[in-house]
Design a protein around this motif. Structure first.
Motif, short mmCIF file in Angstrom:
data_model
loop_
_atom_site.label_atom_id
_atom_site.label_comp_id
_atom_site.label_asym_id
_atom_site.label_seq_id
_atom_site.Cartn_x
_atom_site.Cartn_y
_atom_site.Cartn_z
N ALA A 1 42.08 44.17 49.76
CA ALA A 1 41.74 43.59 48.28
C ALA A 1 41.24 44.15 47.15
CB ALA A 1 41.52 41.90 48.48
N PHE B 1 43.29 47.89 46.90
CA PHE B 1 43.61 47.78 45.79
C PHE B 1 43.89 47.03 44.88
CE2 PHE B 1 45.56 48.84 49.98
CZ PHE B 1 47.35 49.31 50.01
N ARG B 2 42.38 46.84 44.19
CA ARG B 2 42.41 46.42 43.05
C ARG B 2 42.87 45.32 42.70
NH1 ARG B 2 42.78 51.65 40.28
NH2 ARG B 2 40.42 52.68 40.10
N GLY B 3 43.11 44.04 44.01
CA GLY B 3 43.29 42.90 43.82
C GLY B 3 41.90 41.89 43.38
N ARG B 4 42.07 41.02 43.14
CA ARG B 4 41.32 39.81 43.07
C ARG B 4 41.82 38.25 43.66
NH1 ARG B 4 41.12 38.07 36.58
NH2 ARG B 4 41.86 36.52 38.01
N GLU C 1 45.43 38.06 44.19
CA GLU C 1 46.94 38.33 43.02
C GLU C 1 46.71 40.03 43.12
OE1 GLU C 1 46.61 36.70 38.57
OE2 GLU C 1 44.43 38.54 38.96
N LEU C 2 47.67 40.51 43.23
CA LEU C 2 47.83 42.47 42.54
C LEU C 2 48.58 42.31 42.03
CD1 LEU C 2 47.68 41.61 46.40
CD2 LEU C 2 46.64 44.08 45.27
N THR C 3 48.51 43.58 40.75
CA THR C 3 49.31 43.26 40.02
C THR C 3 50.03 44.93 40.32
OG1 THR C 3 48.29 44.27 38.38
CG2 THR C 3 48.75 41.94 38.01
N LYS D 1 53.13 49.88 45.11
CA LYS D 1 51.78 49.38 45.47
C LYS D 1 51.68 48.37 45.95
CE LYS D 1 47.75 48.36 43.29
NZ LYS D 1 47.13 47.73 42.01
N LEU D 2 52.36 46.97 45.71
CA LEU D 2 52.62 45.79 46.35
C LEU D 2 52.82 45.89 48.07
CD1 LEU D 2 53.50 43.56 43.11
CD2 LEU D 2 51.46 44.09 43.89
N PHE E 1 50.47 47.93 49.37
CA PHE E 1 49.52 46.69 49.97
C PHE E 1 49.97 45.99 51.68
CE2 PHE E 1 47.78 41.48 50.14
CZ PHE E 1 46.44 42.39 50.36
#
Length: 163
Positions: free
Chosen positions: A105, A108-111, A123-125, A130-131, A134
């Protein structure tokens, strides 16, 4: 070819169904659809992603412009633009997988927005690639559920969609 069509339309009941009906009447698939009010409460912005030839998209655009609720139509794919999508991924996170999920996470700069004893909701944007990357980077058996918003986009620079 993939096209991102952005539509400014009156915020009236039935407007969404008329636009979607135009696509279905021509047996044309909608890959994703997002719609929400704009800064002007009387208008909504709809973003449709569809795959088709330039000729077919041009025909659809002309038909959309004829709908009474439609104020303006722009094919964002024709010029530089920014697109984003949101994904919530519920993943199994137990034992050694817990730390690995947190690490992926972060990469991929997810939260991580929800934590239980056995799962995370991440949560990913970003753009769709990119999604997808992941999801490919984690063990598929750990994915419990995914929810994606579909694409929203805006033209770069001076290019705007306004009434």
């Amino acid at each position: 070819m993939r096209h991102i069509i952005s539509i400014l339309l009156e915020n009236e009941s039935g407007a969404l169904s008329r636009v979607a009906g135009l696509f279905s009447a021509r047996a044309f698939n909608i890959e994703s659809l997002t719609v929400a009010p704009t800064e002007d409460a009387s208008l909504s912005r709809m973003t449709i992603v569809s795959i088709g030839s330039d000729d077919v998209i041009e025909q659809i655009t002309k038909q959309l412009n004829k709908l009474i609720d439609v104020v303006k139509v722009v094919d964002l794919s024709e010029a530089p633009h920014i697109e984003r999508e949101l994904m919530l991924a519920k993943v199994r996170a137990t034992g050694k997988d817990r730390e690995e999920m947190k690490r992926v996470a972060d990469i991929f700069r997810g939260r991580i927005i929800d934590v239980t004893e056995s799962s995370y909701v991440i949560e990913l944007t970003g753009n769709g690639a990119k999604l997808d990357a992941f999801l490919a980077a984690i063990d598929g058996s750990l994915v419990l559920e995914t929810v994606r918003t579909g694409v929203c986009g805006v033209g770069r620079g001076d290019r705007i969609l306004k009434a």
